[in-house]
Write a protein that holds these residues in place. Structure first.
Motif, short mmCIF file in Angstrom:
data_model
loop_
_atom_site.label_atom_id
_atom_site.label_comp_id
_atom_site.label_asym_id
_atom_site.label_seq_id
_atom_site.Cartn_x
_atom_site.Cartn_y
_atom_site.Cartn_z
N THR A 27 -21.50 -45.28 21.05
CA THR A 27 -20.78 -46.54 20.90
C THR A 27 -21.65 -47.55 20.19
O THR A 27 -22.88 -47.47 20.23
CB THR A 27 -20.34 -47.10 22.28
N GLY A 29 -20.65 -50.86 20.72
CA GLY A 29 -20.40 -52.07 21.50
C GLY A 29 -19.63 -53.10 20.69
O GLY A 29 -19.96 -54.29 20.69
N HIS A 49 -20.31 -56.97 21.41
CA HIS A 49 -20.89 -57.13 22.73
C HIS A 49 -22.38 -57.47 22.65
O HIS A 49 -23.12 -56.86 21.88
CB HIS A 49 -20.70 -55.86 23.56
N PRO A 51 -25.67 -57.88 25.18
CA PRO A 51 -26.40 -57.08 24.19
C PRO A 51 -25.63 -55.82 23.86
O PRO A 51 -24.77 -55.38 24.62
CB PRO A 51 -27.70 -56.75 24.91
N GLY A 52 -25.93 -55.24 22.75
CA GLY A 52 -25.30 -53.98 22.36
C GLY A 52 -25.87 -53.50 21.04
O GLY A 52 -26.51 -54.27 20.31
N PRO A 53 -25.63 -52.23 20.72
CA PRO A 53 -26.18 -51.67 19.48
C PRO A 53 -25.69 -52.37 18.22
O PRO A 53 -26.46 -52.56 17.28
CB PRO A 53 -25.73 -50.22 19.50
N HIS A 55 -24.69 -55.55 17.93
CA HIS A 55 -25.34 -56.86 17.87
C HIS A 55 -26.78 -56.71 17.42
O HIS A 55 -27.27 -57.48 16.58
CB HIS A 55 -25.26 -57.53 19.24
N GLY A 111 -25.49 -46.30 20.80
CA GLY A 111 -25.97 -45.99 22.14
C GLY A 111 -24.89 -45.33 22.96
O GLY A 111 -23.87 -44.88 22.42
N VAL A 113 -22.53 -45.62 26.72
CA VAL A 113 -22.09 -46.49 27.79
C VAL A 113 -22.58 -45.91 29.09
O VAL A 113 -22.41 -44.73 29.36
CB VAL A 113 -20.54 -46.60 27.80
#
Length: 114
Positions: A27, A29, A49, A51-53, A55, A111, A113
């Motif tokens: 994902t 995000g 999202h 934090p997220g990959p 972003h 990443g 989930v």
């Protein structure tokens, strides 16, 4: 003289082959919709999202993903399919069109989930 013969295993004695577990789905995000046709094809990001990959890679709401891993993206469904095929933890390049119209090549590491 030969030793005692070992009987062949019966079907009940052998374990069925277990399917290999699939790696977890990757994902970024992000949330995306089809980009308006007037702006060209792609997947318009309506959510990133934190934090997220996505972003971490520099994606922001309003960007339109037009290329993912060398594959041209024409819709949000195509982007979802490509991200789903990506291997988590492996860097992939993507090209985005910003709201300003400028294009940028970014490196993202999808990443999982948890």
């Amino acid at each position: 003289m030969t030793g005692p013969k070992t009987p062949a295993p019966s079907p009940r004695d052998t374990l069925p082959e277990q399917p290999r577990p699939r790696p977890p789905a990757a994902t970024l995000g992000i949330e995306a919709v089809d980009a308006p046709r007037s702006e060209g094809a792609g997947a318009l990001l309506v959510g990133v999202h934190v934090p997220g990959p996505g972003h971490a890679a520099g994606l922001v709401r309003g960007d339109t993903v037009v290329v993912f891993g060398g594959t041209r993206i024409r819709s949000a469904a195509e982007l979802a399919a490509q991200v789903g095929r990506a291997r988590a933890g492996r860097t992939v390049t993507l090209t985005v069109r910003h709201e300003s119209g400028a294009r940028q090549v970014l490196a993202a590491r999808p990443g999982v989930v948890t």
